[in-house]
Design a protein around this motif. Sequence first.
Motif, short mmCIF file in Angstrom:
data_model
loop_
_atom_site.label_atom_id
_atom_site.label_comp_id
_atom_site.label_asym_id
_atom_site.label_seq_id
_atom_site.Cartn_x
_atom_site.Cartn_y
_atom_site.Cartn_z
N ALA A 133 -86.01 79.51 -17.88
CA ALA A 133 -85.03 80.35 -17.14
C ALA A 133 -84.08 79.40 -16.46
N GLY A 134 -84.61 78.30 -15.93
CA GLY A 134 -83.75 77.56 -15.34
C GLY A 134 -83.65 77.79 -13.62
N TYR A 135 -84.56 78.61 -13.32
CA TYR A 135 -84.81 78.94 -11.94
C TYR A 135 -84.99 77.91 -10.75
N SER A 136 -84.42 78.14 -9.81
CA SER A 136 -84.63 77.09 -8.73
C SER A 136 -86.04 77.25 -8.14
N TYR A 137 -86.23 76.18 -7.39
CA TYR A 137 -87.78 76.70 -6.56
C TYR A 137 -87.69 77.74 -5.85
N ALA A 138 -86.54 77.82 -4.95
CA ALA A 138 -86.29 79.04 -4.11
C ALA A 138 -86.24 80.50 -4.96
N GLU A 139 -85.56 80.38 -6.01
CA GLU A 139 -85.53 81.51 -7.03
C GLU A 139 -86.90 82.10 -7.41
#
Length: 179
Positions: free
Chosen positions: A142-148
């Motif tokens: 999904a390409g989420y960042s660590y924070a997301e």
Amino acid sequence: MLDATDGTLAVRARDGDVHAFEVLARRHGPLMRVFAGRLLGSDLETDDVVQEAFLTAWRRLGDLEEPAHLRAWLMRIVSNRSIDRLRVRRDHDDVDEREPAAPRSQAPDRVVEARLQVDAMWTALDKLPLEQRRCWLLRETAGYSYAEISEALGLPLSTVRGQLARARSFLMTEMEAWR
């Protein structure tokens, strides 16, 4: 004139009656078109072949011995014209020129190998603990960042980093055979 027999119309057309020939063309054209289409295997050249057949018929009406057998005569002409087209096509068509070879990445052996690799990846992912799998999927697919990821799963950021590090390490080991 529409009710006249083929023989009558053929005799009139032979005498130069264009309207009589037009009635014959409208009467037999659809059958000739279907026949040519079936012989050629495509509608691309069908109209040309039928038109050529009618031109030939118009020029050779004097050769028609039995005007009552006009339909069979027309069908023979369209058949011969279709066969001529097939011969020309066969001599000049080259599959390699029409459609370039598929890229090597789409070769059957490569496609099978890629599918097996994806299956192996899914099998390896199924072996991961649930939290590691969730973190990895959100990051890599999904390409989420660590924070997301942290926000989406309700986990501390440091936990997300640890889960991803362990998941990557495990997957590298599991997928070693595919390098």
